[in-house]
Design an enzyme around this catalytic site. Structure first.
Site, PDB file in Angstrom:
ATOM      1  N   ASP A  81       2.323  19.111  -9.555  1.00 31.16           N
ATOM      2  CA  ASP A  81       2.514  17.896 -10.339  1.00 31.16           C
ATOM      3  C   ASP A  81       1.207  17.406 -10.947  1.00 31.16           C
ATOM      4  OD1 ASP A  81       4.515  16.000 -11.151  1.00 31.16           O
ATOM      5  OD2 ASP A  81       3.495  14.514  -9.904  1.00 31.16           O
ATOM      6  N   HIS A 207       8.267   8.952 -12.812  1.00 33.78           N
ATOM      7  CA  HIS A 207       7.113   8.920 -11.912  1.00 33.78           C
ATOM      8  C   HIS A 207       6.946   7.507 -11.367  1.00 33.78           C
ATOM      9  CE1 HIS A 207       5.067  12.896 -12.706  1.00 33.78           C
ATOM     10  NE2 HIS A 207       6.047  12.890 -13.593  1.00 33.78           N
ATOM     11  N   THR A 232       4.003   7.564  -2.323  1.00 24.24           N
ATOM     12  CA  THR A 232       3.467   6.416  -1.589  1.00 24.24           C
ATOM     13  C   THR A 232       4.356   6.039  -0.406  1.00 24.24           C
ATOM     14  OG1 THR A 232       2.407   5.568  -3.591  1.00 24.24           O
ATOM     15  CG2 THR A 232       2.738   4.018  -1.782  1.00 24.24           C
TER      16      THR A 232
END
Length: 282
Positions: A81, A207, A232
């Site tokens: 990514d 994203h 996260t």
């Protein structure tokens, strides 16, 4: 089984469900992601990003992720990514990654088109899929934070020209999303997602998925988002798991691993169910 992005996202777009892409910077993360996908019979994407390589280098990630993907009982795409350089993307190809994102979103439009078109030509010759980004998804804090994010939103008409000229397999869009923790609830531009999806007719990628509201995910998926990036949330869950293990009296890394994995598996399962991909590997 190890597959490429199209093997997972094209059925997702057709079936109007989403697939999670989870970064895995260590074996514990990889186990949490793939084991949960197997338990829920869900296709999944897993990998790393160039910004995360200081934590674990690309060759080391490949050493554990690719064999795990090959042995999995569900489709697993190993994705590199936010590849920022041609050289690093080529390294990912040589290591066996089945999908790459070549992020040229910070250069001029014509240069973005030229670079991504070249990457697509190389990757497609190897059976590897390519994600690209048009507009620019910034960060919620730090050097990557955008003063006026709306200035960088993906333009639907430009998106059609971009996909026509590059041949990219999926498109990361800037529609009010950002990387990292959200200080305030984000407001996604759902009308923009809908128009882009209808124009380009390929899977869209969101994203900065950690921290979005459940209804935002559901609506985005229904409008054409087929891949949602999560890091996260799973990263923070792993830390919380370790802390829970310490609080329970564990005093060794070996003893903490089970807590770490269990906490991350809960997040992965929650996202898989939320995106609607549970049972879609059957």
């Amino acid at each position: 089984m190890l597959v490429n992005m199209n093997d997972i996202l094209l059925p997702a777009k057709e079936g109007k469900y989403g697939v999670g892409f989870f970064n895995a910077v260590n074996v514990e993360m990889a186990r949490a992601i793939i084991e949960t996908a197997e338990e829920l019979q869900a296709p999944v994407m897993v990998g790393t990003a160039e910004v995360l390589l200081p934590a674990t280098e690309l060759n080391l990630v490949a050493d554990y992720l690719i064999p795990m993907a090959k042995k999995a009982s569900v489709p697993v795409c190993v994705h590199y990514d936010h590849g920022l350089t041609f050289e690093r993307c080529m390294e990912a190809l040589k290591l066996g990654f089945t999908s790459v994102m070549y992020d040229c979103s910070t250069v001029s439009y014509e240069e973005n088109v030229e670079r991504v078109a070249e990457m697509v030509k190389i990757c497609h010759a190897m059976g590897v899929t390519v994600e690209a980004e048009l507009g620019h998804v910034g960060d919620n804090a730090g050097a990557g934070k955008l003063e006026n994010p709306e200035d960088y939103y993906t333009d639907p008409d430009t998106a059609l020209d971009y996909i026509t000229r590059t041949g990219a397999d999926s498109l990361a869009v800037a529609v009010g999303n950002a990387h990292g923790d959200y200080a305030f609830p984000p407001k996604l531009d759902f009308d923009r997602i809908d128009v882009i999806s209808k124009k380009v007719n390929i899977p869209l990628v969101l994203h900065g998925g950690s921290g979005l509201a459940d209804n935002d995910f559901r609506q985005a998926v229904q409008l054409g988002v087929s891949k949602v990036n999560i890091f996260t949330d799973i990263d923070k869950a792993g830390k919380a798991g370790v802390e829970a293990g310490i609080a329970a009296g564990e005093r060794t890394m070996m003893g903490l691993i089970a807590y770490e994995i269990d906490a991350m598996k809960k997040v992965v399962a929650e996202k898989i169910r939320l995106f609607g991909s549970e049972g879609k590997a059957c």
